[in-house]
Write an enzyme that holds these catalytic residues in place. Structure first.
Site, PDB file in Angstrom:
ATOM      1  N   SER A 168     -32.493 -10.088  41.709  1.00  0.00           N
ATOM      2  CA  SER A 168     -31.150 -10.139  41.146  1.00  0.00           C
ATOM      3  C   SER A 168     -30.634 -11.564  41.316  1.00  0.00           C
ATOM      4  CB  SER A 168     -30.210  -9.127  41.836  1.00  0.00           C
ATOM      5  OG  SER A 168     -30.196  -9.327  43.238  1.00  0.00           O
ATOM      6  N   ASP A 170     -26.168   1.582  49.610  1.00  0.00           N
ATOM      7  CA  ASP A 170     -26.595   0.614  48.600  1.00  0.00           C
ATOM      8  C   ASP A 170     -27.254   1.385  47.456  1.00  0.00           C
ATOM      9  OD1 ASP A 170     -27.534  -1.471  47.080  1.00  0.00           O
ATOM     10  OD2 ASP A 170     -28.744  -2.392  48.667  1.00  0.00           O
ATOM     11  N   GLY A 216     -29.267   1.546  44.329  1.00  0.00           N
ATOM     12  CA  GLY A 216     -30.250   0.668  43.698  1.00  0.00           C
ATOM     13  C   GLY A 216     -30.624  -0.446  44.657  1.00  0.00           C
ATOM     14  N   CYS A 217     -31.241  -0.092  45.781  1.00  0.00           N
ATOM     15  CA  CYS A 217     -31.391  -1.015  46.918  1.00  0.00           C
ATOM     16  C   CYS A 217     -32.557  -1.976  46.784  1.00  0.00           C
ATOM     17  CB  CYS A 217     -31.530  -0.222  48.217  1.00  0.00           C
ATOM     18  SG  CYS A 217     -33.038   0.783  48.299  1.00  0.00           S
ATOM     19  N   GLY A 218     -33.326  -1.893  45.689  1.00  0.00           N
ATOM     20  CA  GLY A 218     -34.435  -2.822  45.509  1.00  0.00           C
ATOM     21  C   GLY A 218     -35.452  -2.705  46.626  1.00  0.00           C
ATOM     22  N   THR A 237     -32.999   4.533  45.753  1.00  0.00           N
ATOM     23  CA  THR A 237     -33.739   3.929  44.656  1.00  0.00           C
ATOM     24  C   THR A 237     -34.497   5.005  43.891  1.00  0.00           C
ATOM     25  OG1 THR A 237     -35.445   2.301  44.054  1.00  0.00           O
ATOM     26  CG2 THR A 237     -35.731   3.452  46.146  1.00  0.00           C
ATOM     27  N   SER A 281     -37.291   3.891  42.247  1.00  0.00           N
ATOM     28  CA  SER A 281     -38.606   3.267  42.143  1.00  0.00           C
ATOM     29  C   SER A 281     -39.491   3.657  43.322  1.00  0.00           C
ATOM     30  CB  SER A 281     -38.466   1.738  42.102  1.00  0.00           C
ATOM     31  OG  SER A 281     -39.707   1.104  42.313  1.00  0.00           O
ATOM     32  N   GLN A 319     -40.739   0.486  45.171  1.00  0.00           N
ATOM     33  CA  GLN A 319     -39.740  -0.092  46.066  1.00  0.00           C
ATOM     34  C   GLN A 319     -39.530   0.791  47.293  1.00  0.00           C
ATOM     35  OE1 GLN A 319     -36.311  -0.644  43.522  1.00  0.00           O
ATOM     36  NE2 GLN A 319     -37.009  -2.656  42.827  1.00  0.00           N
ATOM     37  N   CYS A 325     -33.374 -14.834  28.987  1.00  0.00           N
ATOM     38  CA  CYS A 325     -32.252 -14.466  29.857  1.00  0.00           C
ATOM     39  C   CYS A 325     -31.602 -15.707  30.466  1.00  0.00           C
ATOM     40  CB  CYS A 325     -32.720 -13.515  30.954  1.00  0.00           C
ATOM     41  SG  CYS A 325     -33.087 -11.843  30.368  1.00  0.00           S
TER      42      CYS A 325
END
Length: 391
Positions: free
Chosen positions: A136, A172, A174-176, A196, A198, A201, A358
């Protein structure tokens, strides 16, 4: 004359804000603009005129992936030159976003979409992210900061904004790969939970918690944030996640945060934002982030107000994300020998275009990124000035 070439020559007149050269598939080269050329686009074969008219972002994105054209010079410069020209199709893409069939982001679909992007392999992300595995926007206190330092700065900046205290609870969303929750526990003594979708992850965060001796103080769960029941938190943070929920689910995100946040609690939302209106890029939606939607600032502020939250602070980090993406793009190219061992050429060209496009989008101001701090009910424990965020 080739009708395709007539169309192309007309298209490229005034398309870029910089001088450039276009080499056509038959070997003819034409220069556009005044002064020295900043880049050269080489067409190996024409892209369908009908495809370009229907959706230029998709047509050129796929065309680059498939090797229908190459770029001499910086890919970022090409995209930024398009964005800097406010009359170009890249600056007026709202009508193409309407081509996307909107499918509501159910919990099942959200899990599928996240898997599509984040579960392509930890080994891949390790090649070009920094040691913190933070995916991020960084925070550059100095232009000379390394990417790793900028990511640590970002986490520190967020944690200061959350006014953390020992033993308070932090969620958190979406804590990656866990940099924020582990840092919050170690530096502030909070009890943190990461969530999360994922699997890749999740495995890394679980292992990290164990290796850093944070069991009992930090935990991570593999589920949708909407599935969290019978728990509330003093602080709720989300970094780069709301872009995945979809336009129709943005109100639900804030409703859920309201349910999860204790009275007087503080929440921070860190996300990409549209300048005037929200939107979706068809090529990115198809190949990079399915189900993604970038909300407008006004859209987010309206939803914050709708839940009777108190907006405390809003900060733009646009230039910081442009710099972050430039670091990622360089790292990606520097790791190319290893990338080629695990990914094919269309994938490599796709990610090169994605990272550079981006960077150009943020640097040109086509999109922005903000951190919003808001509270549930009044919180008079927050400092009277913004000094606490920077000391």
């Amino acid at each position: 004359m080739d009708t395709n070439k007539i169309f192309y020559k007309t298209l490229f007149k005034g398309l870029f804000s910089d001088a450039c050269e276009i080499k056509f598939w038959d070997g003819e080269t034409e220069k556009y603009g005044q002064g020295d050329s900043k880049f050269k686009i080489i067409f190996n074969e024409p892209i369908s005129k009908a495809d370009i008219i229907r959706d230029p972002s998709m047509a050129f994105g796929e065309g680059y992936m498939e090797g229908k054209f190459d770029i001499e010079g910086s890919v970022e410069d090409v995209i930024q030159s398009l964005y800097n020209n406010k009359e170009s199709f890249m600056r007026n893409g709202e009508k193409y976003a309407k081509l996307i069939k909107i499918i509501p982001n159910s919990i099942k679909k959200s899990k599928k979409d996240i898997k599509f992007h984040y579960d392509i392999g930890n080994d891949f992300y390790k090649l070009w992210l920094d040691k913190t595995m933070t995916y991020s926007c960084g925070y550059f206190k100095s232009p000379d900061d390394t990417l790793e330092q900028a990511q640590k700065n970002k986490v520190e900046h967020i944690l200061k904004k959350l006014s953390l205290k020992k033993d308070i609870t932090l969620l958190d969303i979406g804590c990656g790969w866990g940099e924020l929750i582990t840092t919050a526990a170690k530096e502030y003594g909070v009890k943190a939970l990461g969530v999360t979708l994922s699997e890749e992850q999740f495995k890394v965060v679980k292992e990290r918690i164990k290796n850093e001796g944070l069991e009992g103080r930090v935990d991570v769960i593999l589920e949708d944030y909407r599935e969290i029941k019978n728990r509330t938190f003093d602080r709720v943070v989300s970094v780069g996640m709301i872009e995945h929920v979809g336009k129709e689910n943005i109100p639900e995100y804030f409703e859920t945060v309201n349910k999860l946040l204790n009275k007087g609690g503080i929440s921070l939302l860190h996300c990409i934002t549209g300048v005037k209106k929200g939107g979706t890029n068809t090529w990115i939606n198809n190949y990079i982030f399915p189900g993604g939607y970038v909300p407008a600032v006004r859209e987010l502020v309206d939803n914050i107000a709708e839940q009777d939250f108190y907006l405390v602070d809003a900060e733009s980090l646009r230039r910081h994300y442009g710099r972050t993406l430039e670091h990622w793009a360089v790292n990606f190219e520097n790791a190319m020998d290893e990338v080629k061992k695990i990914k094919d050429e269309p994938f490599i060209r796709m990610w090169r275009m994605y990272l550079n496009a981006c960077a150009a989008s943020f640097n040109s101001g086509n999109i922005d990124i903000h951190q919003f701090v808001f509270t549930k009910d009044i919180n008079d424990e927050i400092s009277w000035t913004r000094e606490y965020m920077y000391k």
